[in-house]
Design a protein around this motif. Structure first.
Motif, mmCIF file in Angstrom:
data_model
loop_
_atom_site.group_PDB
_atom_site.id
_atom_site.type_symbol
_atom_site.label_atom_id
_atom_site.label_comp_id
_atom_site.label_asym_id
_atom_site.label_seq_id
_atom_site.Cartn_x
_atom_site.Cartn_y
_atom_site.Cartn_z
ATOM 1 N N GLU A 52 0.806 -1.220 0.000
ATOM 2 C CA GLU A 52 0.000 0.000 0.000
ATOM 3 C C GLU A 52 0.839 1.270 0.000
ATOM 4 O O GLU A 52 0.507 2.227 -0.664
ATOM 5 N N GLY A 53 1.952 1.308 0.701
ATOM 6 C CA GLY A 53 2.767 2.503 0.779
ATOM 7 C C GLY A 53 3.844 2.632 -0.283
ATOM 8 O O GLY A 53 4.547 3.629 -0.335
ATOM 9 N N SER A 54 3.990 1.634 -1.152
ATOM 10 C CA SER A 54 5.069 1.676 -2.139
ATOM 11 C C SER A 54 4.746 2.659 -3.262
ATOM 12 O O SER A 54 3.586 2.964 -3.544
ATOM 13 N N ALA A 55 5.782 3.152 -3.907
ATOM 14 C CA ALA A 55 5.624 4.143 -4.973
ATOM 15 C C ALA A 55 4.867 3.573 -6.168
ATOM 16 O O ALA A 55 4.041 4.257 -6.768
ATOM 17 N N LEU A 56 5.148 2.325 -6.532
ATOM 18 C CA LEU A 56 4.510 1.701 -7.685
ATOM 19 C C LEU A 56 3.734 0.467 -7.244
ATOM 20 O O LEU A 56 4.293 -0.431 -6.624
ATOM 21 N N ARG A 57 2.447 0.452 -7.572
ATOM 22 C CA ARG A 57 1.604 -0.709 -7.282
ATOM 23 C C ARG A 57 1.041 -1.217 -8.603
ATOM 24 O O ARG A 57 0.392 -0.477 -9.333
ATOM 25 N N TRP A 58 1.332 -2.469 -8.879
ATOM 26 C CA TRP A 58 1.035 -3.068 -10.173
ATOM 27 C C TRP A 58 -0.156 -4.011 -10.099
ATOM 28 O O TRP A 58 -0.371 -4.669 -9.081
ATOM 29 N N PRO A 85 23.155 5.940 -17.052
ATOM 30 C CA PRO A 85 23.694 6.738 -15.956
ATOM 31 C C PRO A 85 22.952 8.046 -15.817
ATOM 32 O O PRO A 85 22.224 8.445 -16.706
ATOM 33 N N GLY A 86 23.129 8.699 -14.684
ATOM 34 C CA GLY A 86 22.526 10.019 -14.486
ATOM 35 C C GLY A 86 21.459 10.006 -13.434
ATOM 36 O O GLY A 86 21.149 8.985 -12.822
ATOM 37 N N ALA A 87 20.860 11.160 -13.243
ATOM 38 C CA ALA A 87 19.834 11.326 -12.220
ATOM 39 C C ALA A 87 18.609 10.528 -12.579
ATOM 40 O O ALA A 87 18.282 10.350 -13.730
ATOM 41 N N GLY A 88 17.903 10.084 -11.553
ATOM 42 C CA GLY A 88 16.696 9.324 -11.798
ATOM 43 C C GLY A 88 15.863 9.221 -10.543
ATOM 44 O O GLY A 88 16.183 9.774 -9.505
ATOM 45 N N VAL A 89 14.775 8.507 -10.668
ATOM 46 C CA VAL A 89 13.849 8.273 -9.582
ATOM 47 C C VAL A 89 13.868 6.796 -9.266
ATOM 48 O O VAL A 89 13.771 5.960 -10.171
ATOM 49 N N ASP A 90 14.018 6.443 -7.996
ATOM 50 C CA ASP A 90 13.949 5.046 -7.598
ATOM 51 C C ASP A 90 12.500 4.689 -7.323
ATOM 52 O O ASP A 90 11.790 5.404 -6.629
ATOM 53 N N ALA A 91 12.051 3.563 -7.876
ATOM 54 C CA ALA A 91 10.658 3.158 -7.750
ATOM 55 C C ALA A 91 10.384 2.411 -6.457
ATOM 56 O O ALA A 91 9.259 2.072 -6.178
ATOM 57 N N GLY A 92 11.418 2.060 -5.701
ATOM 58 C CA GLY A 92 11.254 1.291 -4.478
ATOM 59 C C GLY A 92 10.332 1.902 -3.527
ATOM 60 O O GLY A 92 9.484 1.490 -2.896
#
Length: 159
Positions: A29-35, A152-159
């Motif tokens: 429920e609290g995770s960034a991505l719910r599939w 490489p480079g900046a990004g967003v972690d989906a965890g």
């Protein structure tokens, strides 16, 4: 790498959507991505944060400004935005890649499901076209399936 054309759809009216259908839910429920993984389709619950991030790229753009989209087993790249996937997302990404590797049309639209709170929308990629009574087709999206790791480079972690 291989490129796939994905047919996109927009509802005729703002709050209209068809139901996602039977599925298995992945992600807490609290995770960034719910599939959601269903028969011949995969969905991503559009939480307010995810909707703000992805909606403009996938459902809000027209032909003249379509983004460059790449998907691999460990990342999604949309223009300059990189979303990295960890092992908790692997089953969902594997399901998405399996859809992309099979021939035939792929369709992208917003759906809903009655078991989620009112107003919850799901970004859905599937092999079946959505109902023409509810949706109109808009500009297609090109998605490149890449075999190598995250850029490489900046990004967003989906965890």
């Amino acid at each position: 790498s291989a490129s796939r054309l994905i047919r996109r759809y927009s509802a005729y009216f703002h709050h209209w959507a068809q139901a996602f259908g039977n599925h298995e839910k992945l992600g807490e429920e609290g995770s960034a991505l719910r599939w959601l993984i269903g028969e011949h389709q995969i969905g991503l619950i559009l939480t307010p944060e995810i909707k703000r991030l992805l909606y403009p790229f996938f459902l809000g753009r027209q032909a003249e400004d379509m983004p460059r989209v790449q998907l691999s087993h460990d990342h999604l790249r949309i223009d300059d935005l990189h979303i990295r996937f960890d092992e908790t997302h692997q089953r969902a990404i594997d399901a998405a890649i399996a859809l992309l590797e099979v021939g035939g049309d792929l369709h992208l639209c917003q759906t809903y499901h009655l078991i989620y709170p009112g107003g919850t929308r799901i970004l859905t990629l599937g092999r079946r076209a959505p109902l023409p009574l509810i949706y109109r087709e808009i500009t297609s999206l090109s998605l490149e399936l890449v075999a190598h790791g995250a850029p490489p480079g900046a990004g967003v972690d989906a965890g």
